[in-house]
Write a protein that holds these residues in place. Structure first.
Motif, PDB file in Angstrom:
ATOM      1  N   PRO A  32      -9.437  -1.891   9.213  1.00 37.95           N
ATOM      2  CA  PRO A  32      -8.396  -2.163  10.068  1.00 37.95           C
ATOM      3  C   PRO A  32      -7.232  -3.068  10.327  1.00 37.95           C
ATOM      4  CG  PRO A  32     -10.790  -1.687  10.611  1.00 37.95           C
ATOM      5  CD  PRO A  32     -11.285  -2.408  10.002  1.00 37.95           C
ATOM      6  N   SER A  33      -7.663  -4.259  10.176  1.00 38.11           N
ATOM      7  CA  SER A  33      -6.325  -4.924  10.195  1.00 38.11           C
ATOM      8  C   SER A  33      -5.864  -4.845   9.082  1.00 38.11           C
ATOM      9  CB  SER A  33      -6.984  -6.426  10.227  1.00 38.11           C
ATOM     10  OG  SER A  33      -7.482  -6.767   8.971  1.00 38.11           O
ATOM     11  N   ALA A  34      -6.466  -4.237   7.632  1.00 37.35           N
ATOM     12  CA  ALA A  34      -5.065  -4.256   6.806  1.00 37.35           C
ATOM     13  C   ALA A  34      -3.723  -3.006   6.688  1.00 37.35           C
ATOM     14  CB  ALA A  34      -6.098  -3.902   5.221  1.00 37.35           C
ATOM     15  N   VAL A  35      -4.376  -1.329   7.173  1.00 38.46           N
ATOM     16  CA  VAL A  35      -4.551  -0.677   8.260  1.00 38.46           C
ATOM     17  C   VAL A  35      -2.995  -1.354   8.697  1.00 38.46           C
ATOM     18  CG1 VAL A  35      -4.595   2.006   8.902  1.00 38.46           C
ATOM     19  CG2 VAL A  35      -6.092   0.782   7.184  1.00 38.46           C
ATOM     20  N   ASN A  40       2.015  -1.122  10.213  1.00 39.20           N
ATOM     21  CA  ASN A  40       3.478  -2.500  11.294  1.00 39.20           C
ATOM     22  C   ASN A  40       4.579  -2.893  10.045  1.00 39.20           C
ATOM     23  OD1 ASN A  40       2.182  -2.154  13.982  1.00 39.20           O
ATOM     24  ND2 ASN A  40       1.267  -3.917  12.908  1.00 39.20           N
ATOM     25  N   ASN A  41       4.477  -2.802   8.872  1.00 41.55           N
ATOM     26  CA  ASN A  41       5.465  -2.858   7.966  1.00 41.55           C
ATOM     27  C   ASN A  41       5.390  -3.501   7.493  1.00 41.55           C
ATOM     28  OD1 ASN A  41       6.895   0.029   6.415  1.00 41.55           O
ATOM     29  ND2 ASN A  41       6.762   0.130   8.476  1.00 41.55           N
ATOM     30  N   ASN A  42       4.570  -5.254   7.457  1.00 41.63           N
ATOM     31  CA  ASN A  42       4.055  -5.786   7.774  1.00 41.63           C
ATOM     32  C   ASN A  42       3.884  -5.955   6.329  1.00 41.63           C
ATOM     33  OD1 ASN A  42       4.897  -7.140   9.735  1.00 41.63           O
ATOM     34  ND2 ASN A  42       3.428  -6.803  11.222  1.00 41.63           N
ATOM     35  N   PHE A  43       3.338  -5.108   5.299  1.00 41.20           N
ATOM     36  CA  PHE A  43       2.737  -5.035   4.459  1.00 41.20           C
ATOM     37  C   PHE A  43       2.511  -3.858   3.762  1.00 41.20           C
ATOM     38  CE2 PHE A  43      -1.293  -4.640   2.003  1.00 41.20           C
ATOM     39  CZ  PHE A  43      -1.402  -5.179   0.633  1.00 41.20           C
ATOM     40  N   GLN A  44       3.301  -3.913   2.116  1.00 40.01           N
ATOM     41  CA  GLN A  44       3.566  -2.419   2.191  1.00 40.01           C
ATOM     42  C   GLN A  44       1.782  -1.698   1.602  1.00 40.01           C
ATOM     43  OE1 GLN A  44       5.393  -0.107   2.447  1.00 40.01           O
ATOM     44  NE2 GLN A  44       6.051  -1.980   4.441  1.00 40.01           N
ATOM     45  N   PRO A  45       1.582  -1.014   0.897  1.00 42.48           N
ATOM     46  CA  PRO A  45       0.548  -0.812   0.503  1.00 42.48           C
ATOM     47  C   PRO A  45       0.578   0.045  -1.453  1.00 42.48           C
ATOM     48  CG  PRO A  45       0.875   1.167   1.873  1.00 42.48           C
ATOM     49  CD  PRO A  45       2.100   0.438   1.940  1.00 42.48           C
ATOM     50  N   LEU A  47       0.754   1.738  -4.623  1.00 40.51           N
ATOM     51  CA  LEU A  47       0.774   3.360  -4.810  1.00 40.51           C
ATOM     52  C   LEU A  47      -0.453   3.975  -4.681  1.00 40.51           C
ATOM     53  CD1 LEU A  47       3.830   3.320  -7.922  1.00 40.51           C
ATOM     54  CD2 LEU A  47       3.563   3.371  -5.470  1.00 40.51           C
ATOM     55  N   LYS A  48      -1.283   3.136  -5.408  1.00 38.28           N
ATOM     56  CA  LYS A  48      -2.377   3.314  -5.494  1.00 38.28           C
ATOM     57  C   LYS A  48      -3.412   4.347  -4.123  1.00 38.28           C
ATOM     58  CE  LYS A  48      -7.716   3.148  -6.406  1.00 38.28           C
ATOM     59  NZ  LYS A  48      -8.014   3.705  -5.363  1.00 38.28           N
ATOM     60  N   VAL A  49      -3.522   3.297  -3.160  1.00 41.35           N
ATOM     61  CA  VAL A  49      -3.607   3.676  -1.819  1.00 41.35           C
ATOM     62  C   VAL A  49      -2.255   4.239  -1.554  1.00 41.35           C
ATOM     63  CG1 VAL A  49      -3.666   1.696   0.736  1.00 41.35           C
ATOM     64  CG2 VAL A  49      -4.300   0.887  -1.727  1.00 41.35           C
ATOM     65  N   LEU A  50      -0.860   4.365  -1.714  1.00 44.66           N
ATOM     66  CA  LEU A  50      -0.147   4.784  -0.605  1.00 44.66           C
ATOM     67  C   LEU A  50      -0.869   5.822  -1.539  1.00 44.66           C
ATOM     68  CD1 LEU A  50       1.921   5.219   1.049  1.00 44.66           C
ATOM     69  CD2 LEU A  50       3.057   5.473  -1.291  1.00 44.66           C
ATOM     70  N   ARG A  51      -1.625   6.543  -2.555  1.00 48.55           N
ATOM     71  CA  ARG A  51      -1.782   7.956  -3.000  1.00 48.55           C
ATOM     72  C   ARG A  51      -3.290   8.141  -1.974  1.00 48.55           C
ATOM     73  NH1 ARG A  51      -5.505   9.430  -6.434  1.00 48.55           N
ATOM     74  NH2 ARG A  51      -4.946  11.942  -7.802  1.00 48.55           N
ATOM     75  N   ASP A  52      -3.783   7.324  -1.918  1.00 50.99           N
ATOM     76  CA  ASP A  52      -5.134   7.932  -0.952  1.00 50.99           C
ATOM     77  C   ASP A  52      -4.840   7.449   0.773  1.00 50.99           C
ATOM     78  OD1 ASP A  52      -6.850   6.964  -3.400  1.00 50.99           O
ATOM     79  OD2 ASP A  52      -6.929   4.506  -2.476  1.00 50.99           O
ATOM     80  N   ILE A  53      -3.993   7.379   0.999  1.00 45.83           N
ATOM     81  CA  ILE A  53      -3.460   7.516   2.428  1.00 45.83           C
ATOM     82  C   ILE A  53      -3.050   9.364   2.543  1.00 45.83           C
ATOM     83  CG2 ILE A  53      -1.695   7.192   3.906  1.00 45.83           C
ATOM     84  CD1 ILE A  53      -2.079   4.210   3.287  1.00 45.83           C
ATOM     85  N   ALA A  54      -2.903   9.566   1.714  1.00 47.83           N
ATOM     86  CA  ALA A  54      -1.785  10.737   1.179  1.00 47.83           C
ATOM     87  C   ALA A  54      -2.611  12.016   1.746  1.00 47.83           C
ATOM     88  CB  ALA A  54      -0.580  10.990   0.479  1.00 47.83           C
ATOM     89  N   ILE A  55      -3.623  11.548  -0.221  1.00 47.18           N
ATOM     90  CA  ILE A  55      -4.966  12.395   0.257  1.00 47.18           C
ATOM     91  C   ILE A  55      -5.913  12.127   1.856  1.00 47.18           C
ATOM     92  CG2 ILE A  55      -7.295  12.709  -0.706  1.00 47.18           C
ATOM     93  CD1 ILE A  55      -5.758  11.455  -3.894  1.00 47.18           C
ATOM     94  N   ALA A  56      -6.069  11.949   2.254  1.00 43.13           N
ATOM     95  CA  ALA A  56      -6.543  11.350   3.729  1.00 43.13           C
ATOM     96  C   ALA A  56      -5.930  12.273   4.305  1.00 43.13           C
ATOM     97  CB  ALA A  56      -6.720   9.897   4.057  1.00 43.13           C
ATOM     98  N   LEU A  57      -4.995  12.154   4.904  1.00 45.67           N
ATOM     99  CA  LEU A  57      -3.719  12.678   5.813  1.00 45.67           C
ATOM    100  C   LEU A  57      -3.632  13.424   5.315  1.00 45.67           C
ATOM    101  CD1 LEU A  57      -1.887   9.889   6.846  1.00 45.67           C
ATOM    102  CD2 LEU A  57      -3.980  10.363   7.885  1.00 45.67           C
TER     103      LEU A  57
END
Length: 73
Positions: A32-35, A40-45, A47-57
């Protein structure tokens, strides 16, 4: 001092879909802290994680990013 650079809009998409950050963390196998840091744009995912987020959402990866051409100067 210049404000923090906003690159992603994960937090906005979560709000639109009424999904909690904690739930997204479980869906993509991150803490949860990573998310929170990504939202909050303190850390950028990666591309693989961004893809995982896109699929999840169920959105395109592009919907998770802020278009720099449309940012206020």
């Amino acid at each position: 001092m210049e404000g923090k650079l906003k690159i992603n809009r994960i937090k906005a998409v979560l709000a639109d879909k009424d999904i909690k950050q904690k739930d997204l963390a479980e869906m993509i196998g991150k803490t949860p802290s990573a998310v929170t840091r990504m939202c909050n744009n303190n850390f950028q995912p990666t591309l693989k994680v961004l893809r995982d987020i896109a699929i999840a959402l169920d959105v395109s990866m592009c919907e998770l990013l802020i278009d720099p051409r449309k940012e206020k100067k």
